[in-house]
Write a protein that holds these residues in place. Sequence first.
Motif, PDB file in Angstrom:
ATOM      1  N   ARG A  60       0.895  -1.292   0.103  1.00 38.67           N
ATOM      2  CA  ARG A  60      -0.068   0.115  -0.165  1.00 38.67           C
ATOM      3  C   ARG A  60       0.995   1.247  -0.112  1.00 38.67           C
ATOM      4  O   ARG A  60       2.009   1.110   0.936  1.00 38.67           O
ATOM      5  N   PHE A  74     -10.581   7.580   9.129  1.00 36.81           N
ATOM      6  CA  PHE A  74     -10.463   6.191   9.144  1.00 36.81           C
ATOM      7  C   PHE A  74      -9.864   5.430  10.519  1.00 36.81           C
ATOM      8  O   PHE A  74      -8.860   5.246  10.554  1.00 36.81           O
ATOM      9  N   PHE A  77      -8.308   1.862  10.683  1.00 42.91           N
ATOM     10  CA  PHE A  77      -7.046   1.343  10.263  1.00 42.91           C
ATOM     11  C   PHE A  77      -6.030   2.209  10.838  1.00 42.91           C
ATOM     12  O   PHE A  77      -4.985   1.718  11.432  1.00 42.91           O
ATOM     13  N   LYS A 142     -11.432  -5.387  12.861  1.00 39.93           N
ATOM     14  CA  LYS A 142     -12.023  -4.095  12.506  1.00 39.93           C
ATOM     15  C   LYS A 142     -12.793  -3.636  13.800  1.00 39.93           C
ATOM     16  O   LYS A 142     -12.636  -2.567  14.305  1.00 39.93           O
TER      17      LYS A 142
END
Length: 188
Positions: A60, A74, A77, A142
Amino acid sequence: LGATLGARLKAVYRFGSDVARGKGAGHERLLVLVERVDRPLLDELSDAVYAAQKSGVRVRVDSADTLIRGADAFPAFALGLRQNRPLLCGQDVLAALDVNPKHLRLHVEQGLRSMQRDLIKLYLERGARPDEGSELRRNLRKLLFLLEGSLLAAGRTPPRALTFDAVVDALKDAGATDLLEVPIPKIV
């Protein structure tokens, strides 16, 4: 990557879920942070990234500034990176990574609602998808960071050891038991 990017390379971190299985299992994940992402840089990187992906390494690419600025948008993350981000090379440009609590509650709620939608869809499609287990594990990972974000949004300090038991206990201590009473369908 270092040879290709030179001074534009800020840092390379290992990141991602330690519970990945299925399609993503065994794949190293690298977060390559650069000074600025633009088309010439992407053109230069494409061969190296393609070669890395062929050998099982997911890459990434992002700029350090964009990642840090977007941390509160976010939260799962960003909180995951804050918790676990082994630096492989460069400077630890994410040492000061923090999630601004100003709009955190909204982003945590959006993440939780999105996760609920994904889990309902996964439940309804059970047996039809080959990646059910890995998708469920991804959502659980998550969830851990979204619950940590909900503690931060409530002005509470998350537990130092970020485990489900520790986060659930912290939520109970914060009086947020309504989150804990939501039935989660068993997906087998």
